[in-house]
Design a protein around this motif. Structure first.
Motif, PDB file in Angstrom:
ATOM      1  N   UNK A   1      -9.664 -30.737 -15.461  1.00 30.46           N
ATOM      2  CA  UNK A   1     -10.459 -31.738 -16.175  1.00 30.46           C
ATOM      3  C   UNK A   1     -10.834 -32.841 -15.192  1.00 30.46           C
ATOM      4  N   UNK A   2     -12.099 -33.218 -15.171  1.00 25.07           N
ATOM      5  CA  UNK A   2     -12.564 -34.222 -14.220  1.00 25.07           C
ATOM      6  C   UNK A   2     -11.876 -35.557 -14.491  1.00 25.07           C
ATOM      7  N   UNK A   3     -11.201 -36.066 -13.466  1.00 23.20           N
ATOM      8  CA  UNK A   3     -10.427 -37.300 -13.597  1.00 23.20           C
ATOM      9  C   UNK A   3     -11.338 -38.499 -13.875  1.00 23.20           C
ATOM     10  N   UNK A   4     -10.815 -39.534 -14.566  1.00 18.85           N
ATOM     11  CA  UNK A   4     -11.648 -40.698 -14.920  1.00 18.85           C
ATOM     12  C   UNK A   4     -12.316 -41.358 -13.727  1.00 18.85           C
ATOM     13  N   UNK A   5     -11.592 -41.526 -12.604  1.00 15.52           N
ATOM     14  CA  UNK A   5     -12.217 -42.183 -11.455  1.00 15.52           C
ATOM     15  C   UNK A   5     -13.341 -41.335 -10.873  1.00 15.52           C
ATOM     16  N   UNK A   6     -13.220 -40.009 -10.991  1.00 12.04           N
ATOM     17  CA  UNK A   6     -14.276 -39.137 -10.480  1.00 12.04           C
ATOM     18  C   UNK A   6     -15.476 -39.116 -11.435  1.00 12.04           C
ATOM     19  N   UNK A   7     -15.235 -39.313 -12.712  1.00 12.80           N
ATOM     20  CA  UNK A   7     -16.349 -39.466 -13.652  1.00 12.80           C
ATOM     21  C   UNK A   7     -17.162 -40.707 -13.289  1.00 12.80           C
ATOM     22  N   UNK A   8     -16.451 -41.789 -13.031  1.00 17.22           N
ATOM     23  CA  UNK A   8     -17.145 -43.028 -12.654  1.00 17.22           C
ATOM     24  C   UNK A   8     -17.901 -42.851 -11.342  1.00 17.22           C
TER      25      UNK A   8
ATOM     26  N   UNK B   1     -21.800 -39.194 -22.566  1.00 24.72           N
ATOM     27  CA  UNK B   1     -21.608 -40.358 -23.421  1.00 24.72           C
ATOM     28  C   UNK B   1     -21.476 -41.652 -22.647  1.00 24.72           C
ATOM     29  N   UNK B   2     -21.069 -41.565 -21.369  1.00 21.40           N
ATOM     30  CA  UNK B   2     -20.946 -42.743 -20.510  1.00 21.40           C
ATOM     31  C   UNK B   2     -22.222 -43.032 -19.742  1.00 21.40           C
ATOM     32  N   UNK B   3     -23.116 -42.033 -19.649  1.00 21.35           N
ATOM     33  CA  UNK B   3     -24.332 -42.224 -18.857  1.00 21.35           C
ATOM     34  C   UNK B   3     -25.490 -41.394 -19.371  1.00 21.35           C
TER      35      UNK B   3
ATOM     36  N   UNK C   1     -21.843 -43.398 -10.845  1.00 17.64           N
ATOM     37  CA  UNK C   1     -22.271 -44.393  -9.854  1.00 17.64           C
ATOM     38  C   UNK C   1     -23.232 -43.768  -8.859  1.00 17.64           C
ATOM     39  N   UNK C   2     -22.922 -42.550  -8.408  1.00 18.49           N
ATOM     40  CA  UNK C   2     -23.819 -41.858  -7.479  1.00 18.49           C
ATOM     41  C   UNK C   2     -25.193 -41.641  -8.115  1.00 18.49           C
TER      42      UNK C   2
ATOM     43  N   UNK D   1     -20.161 -37.024  -3.093  1.00 18.97           N
ATOM     44  CA  UNK D   1     -21.612 -37.132  -3.287  1.00 18.97           C
ATOM     45  C   UNK D   1     -22.124 -38.391  -2.595  1.00 18.97           C
ATOM     46  N   UNK D   2     -23.214 -38.243  -1.864  1.00 14.02           N
ATOM     47  CA  UNK D   2     -23.742 -39.364  -1.101  1.00 14.02           C
ATOM     48  C   UNK D   2     -23.191 -39.444   0.302  1.00 14.02           C
TER      49      UNK D   2
END
Length: 476
Positions: free
Chosen positions: A259-266, A300-302, A270-271, A235-236
């Motif tokens: 399951x979406x990996x933690x780094x991809x969630x971040x 829950x994170x955003x 961020x995007x 993305x971006x």
């Protein structure tokens, strides 16, 4: 007393046309033939008296009598003394159009994804909750009210989603919808109204959802998926530079099950924070986890970047058209406005019932029951496919959660079309993985096996047929 056309208890719309004399009679004959052929006048039904029909259509009684006589002679009508005039039975006529419109044979067994076992619908609990909720509801509940939905439901939903999915849910920012499809449509409409032109959606994903977004005037761009979920780091990038929203299934990607990996969630959040983009989180089966603890919602994170969307379609049943959105503050007013002009508000009685079920923990009890049921089905599916897995003919993935699994075809020369066709010949409907891709047929071949659909007695038989169809794939 002679029965009058206007008081005979039923009406028939006829358009005999214009003209005079024989022209009027011919027009009436044609209208009656069309009504009989089309089934609006069924075999054996009585037609009105000539006097009543003449008065109703403004025709001479002799014109109607002549038309009846002609249709009797042609076999469309039967006239018997003392029994009036009735529609005669016609022989079945098979035309090319009729042949084409006949439903094609449907396989008796189905292992298609996206649907639960509707025989698990909690009839007793739902009926009891409806009765109790209606008895306690003030009359004002049945007015037009807040387009966001009943305050009672939004309040218990906020607590439930926070407790079970880690969602940051203020009741004021919850909008009750008529299922997930309406929620996605409303968000797409609002995005288009805000000037967005492109939306990223997972590839593979559900084609129906891509169509919903496209019908709102937005261009859908594919967001690739691998074993770590959606590739949100793209993305971006150059290909997705103008995307203003991303629709994702982080907890259990549909259909791969990743399951979406933690780094991809971040990366996803961020995007959204950097570009002002909107993340639409589809939590379609978040309640069904088997081999690990539930993965919390990305929202829950955003909470300011994510519109969280869910429904009761998988837990209660798709026949109950109830869903919800937890909407970021900046999108709330346009979403509520769109909901207002779509249907003003979702039905009150079902909202009351669901609110009572959640508040009384009847909803939790039902989810635990069906979760155990689907886990047994998942386990039986894995056991039945074990031989094919050991031989290297297939690989099974996406089974730690949800109501479906992906069976990848590993035999040399194996094709989805061959397996689905063989299954259909054996009376089983299954779905190819390629049908879910933005460009149908791309990617590695596989089958998406939904184990929620069949009834309990039919499930083992469906698995028998599945194993046979997979065993017949090319290269065996």
């Amino acid at each position: 007393m002679t029965e009058e056309w206007s008081t005979s208890g039923w009406d028939l719309h006829l358009e005999p046309g214009s003209g005079a004399g024989a022209g009027r009679r011919a027009g009436l004959e044609a209208a009656l033939r069309a009504a009989i052929r089309g089934g609006r006048l069924a075999a054996g039904s009585r037609v009105p008296s000539t006097r009543a029909l003449a008065r109703d259509l403004g025709l001479a009684r002799g014109t109607v009598s002549a038309a009846y006589d002609q249709l009797v002679a042609e076999g469309f009508l039967q006239a018997r003394a003392g029994a009036g005039t009735r529609v005669a039975p016609l022989p079945a006529v098979t035309t090319a159009a009729a042949q084409a419109s006949r439903p094609r044979p449907v396989p008796a067994l189905r292992l298609v994804p996206g649907s639960p076992d509707v025989t698990t619908f909690p009839v007793a609990a739902w009926s009891r909750a409806t009765r109790l909720a209606l008895a306690a509801a003030p009359t004002s509940t049945f007015g037009y009210g807040d387009p966001r939905g009943l305050q009672e439901l939004r309040t218990v939903l906020a607590d439930y989603l926070a407790r079970t999915r880690g969602v940051v849910a203020d009741p004021e920012r919850i909008v009750v919808t008529s299922g997930y499809a309406q929620g996605l449509a409303l968000l797409a409409q609002v995005l288009h109204g805000a000037g967005a032109h492109q939306v990223a959606m997972e590839d593979p994903g559900l084609g129906f959802h891509r169509t919903i977004v496209g019908r709102a005037g937005l261009e859908v761009l594919p967001l690739p998926v691998d074993r770590a979920g959606a590739c949100t780091d793209l993305l971006g990038g150059a290909r997705l530079a103008d995307v203003r929203a991303a629709v994702v299934t982080p907890a259990h990607q549909y259909p791969t099950g990743a399951t979406l990996a933690p780094d991809r969630r971040r990366a996803l959040l961020d995007w959204a924070r950097t570009t002002g983009g909107l993340v639409i989180e589809d939590d379609y089966d978040g309640e069904f986890r088997y081999d690990r603890h539930p993965v919390g919602a990305v929202q829950g994170m955003g909470p300011d970047e994510v519109a969280y969307v869910g429904s009761v379609s998988k837990t209660i049943g798709p026949g109950v058209r109830l869903g919800w959105m937890v909407v970021p503050e900046r999108w709330l007013e346009p979403v509520v406005s769109a909901k207002t002009y779509a249907d003003h508000r979702t039905g009150t009685v079902d909202q009351l019932t669901l609110a009572h079920l959640i508040a009384s923990h009847g909803y939790d009890r039902h989810v635990r029951v069906v979760r155990a049921r689907y886990r047994r089905r998942r386990d039986l599916l894995v056991a039945r496919l074990a031989g094919l897995v050991e031989s290297g003919a297939v690989e099974v993935s996406g089974i730690s959660a949800g109501l479906h699994a992906v069976v990848s075809l590993r035999a040399p020369g194996a094709r989805e079309a061959d397996v689905t066709r063989r299954a259909a010949e054996l009376g089983l409907e299954i779905t190819g993985l390629g049908e879910h891709r933005h460009v149908p047929g791309e990617g590695e071949p596989g089958i998406v096996v939904g184990f929620g659909t069949p009834s309990e007695p039919g499930y083992p038989r469906a698995l028998d047929v599945l194993v046979r169809a997979l065993g017949d794939q090319g290269g065996r």
